[in-house]
Design an enzyme around this catalytic site. Structure first.
Site, short mmCIF file in Angstrom:
data_model
loop_
_atom_site.label_atom_id
_atom_site.label_comp_id
_atom_site.label_asym_id
_atom_site.label_seq_id
_atom_site.Cartn_x
_atom_site.Cartn_y
_atom_site.Cartn_z
N GLU A 148 4.22 12.37 -12.79
CA GLU A 148 3.64 12.87 -14.03
C GLU A 148 2.69 11.84 -14.63
O GLU A 148 2.65 10.69 -14.21
CB GLU A 148 4.74 13.21 -15.03
CG GLU A 148 5.63 12.04 -15.38
CD GLU A 148 6.03 12.02 -16.84
OE1 GLU A 148 5.12 12.04 -17.68
OE2 GLU A 148 7.24 11.97 -17.11
N LYS A 206 16.57 12.73 -21.49
CA LYS A 206 16.38 11.61 -22.41
C LYS A 206 17.55 11.53 -23.39
O LYS A 206 18.00 12.54 -23.94
CB LYS A 206 15.05 11.76 -23.14
CG LYS A 206 13.83 11.69 -22.22
CD LYS A 206 12.54 11.76 -23.02
CE LYS A 206 11.32 11.62 -22.11
NZ LYS A 206 11.06 12.82 -21.31
#
Length: 313
Positions: free
Chosen positions: A34, A168
């Protein structure tokens, strides 16, 4: 039912770097990477150094790296040195998810791709394995805000394996795992029975599924897609012990960062960059070092999975 776009139509939007195109045509392993972490996750020049280092790790582990972004309205699969530099330094580069892709492409803009949009572009290019730092999920307080990452929806519908250090730790990990279960997405931890929490190896949640080796993970991917089970796989790769920040310590920093964010009234796509940046401040830079270490660790694991998957044919 809407028909799928033809290869010719897709080709009119995609720019495959020659090395990536050759690897895909020959059935060699390719790993998507990414770009949001480059343009919005780290300061310059650390972002460029990290990106180049991660690409080299993918090569060292037997695969071809394909960093993904949107530049000048083109879906870039693999970046040149100049394109990587532009992505790392141009303040006009926007963070874009799948909802933003048609606008950014149509208007000829620059975009750094999130997990969701990277997955979508990787799938269009024929790439099955993608390495990132951490995956998005259900935000804390989502019962009030309905803030749920598009990453989860993309995992449910796009045939790509995402290798990350879990979701996360600023998110609600328990609810994220519940959503993944509802969507039929295998959440698998590599080599551990507990699901990781990005900066920390332990989250307090048992892993729904476990594999011990990249070869086992590759076999899971092949069987899943051979059976016609549409959608991706989340392969959680715990951060190396030498780089982790204990979960108890991280929770103190996260609680403080969330309170600071609430005081500022931030919402939507501004929340994650703010929280990650604030946590860097609160940890005195340790969280950034951990972030870099886990991205490198995930790149190696993803390359190994991609290489094993390519061997399965």
């Amino acid at each position: 039912m809407t028909s799928k776009p033809s290869n010719d139509r897709l080709h009119s939007y995609l720019d495959l770097q020659p090395e990536v195109a050759a690897a895909l045509s020959q059935g060699r392993p390719v790993v998507a990477l990414e770009s949001t972490i480059i343009s919005h996750g780290m300061p310059y020049p650390q972002n460029v150094e990290m990106a180049r280092g991660v690409e080299q790790i993918v090569r060292d582990n037997g695969a071809v790296p394909a960093t993904i972004a949107v530049l000048g309205g083109r879906l870039k699969v693999g970046l040149s040195a100049d394109e990587l530099e532009l992505l790392a330094t141009d303040k006009a580069v926007q963070k874009i998810s799948t909802r933003d892709l048609p606008v950014t492409v149509a208007l000829g803009g620059h975009g750094a791709t999130t997990v969701a949009s990277t997955m979508r572009i990787a799938a269009l290019a024929g790439i099955r394995v993608f390495a990132t730092g951490g995956t998005g999920g259900v935000h804390r307080g989502a019962g009030e805000t309905m803030d749920i990452s598009a990453d989860l929806l993309e995992l449910a519908r796009t045939d790509v394996c995402v290798v990350s250090a879990g979701v996360k730790s600023i998110l609600d990990i328990g609810l994220t795992l519940e959503v993944l279960e509802t969507q039929g997405v295998p959440a698998i931890t590599l080599g551990a029975d507990e699901f990781p929490a990005f900066y920390s190896r332990r989250s307090g949640f048992s892993s729904p599924l476990t594999v011990q080796t990249p070869a086992e993970a590759a076999r899971v991917l092949k069987v899943k897609w051979d059976l016609g089970l549409t959608g991706g796989v989340l392969l959680a790769n715990p951060v190396p012990e030498t780089a982790e920040i204990p979960a108890e310590e991280m929770e103190t920093h996260i609680t403080r960062a969330l309170a600071d964010m609430a005081a500022l009234g931030l919402s939507g796509k501004d929340t994650t960059p703010y929280l990650l940046g604030r946590i860097v401040e609160l940890t005195g830079g340790r969280s950034l070092e951990t972030n870099i270490a886990l991205v490198r660790h995930n790149a190696a694991a993803a390359a190994q999975v991609a290489a094993e998957y390519a061997r399965l044919g």
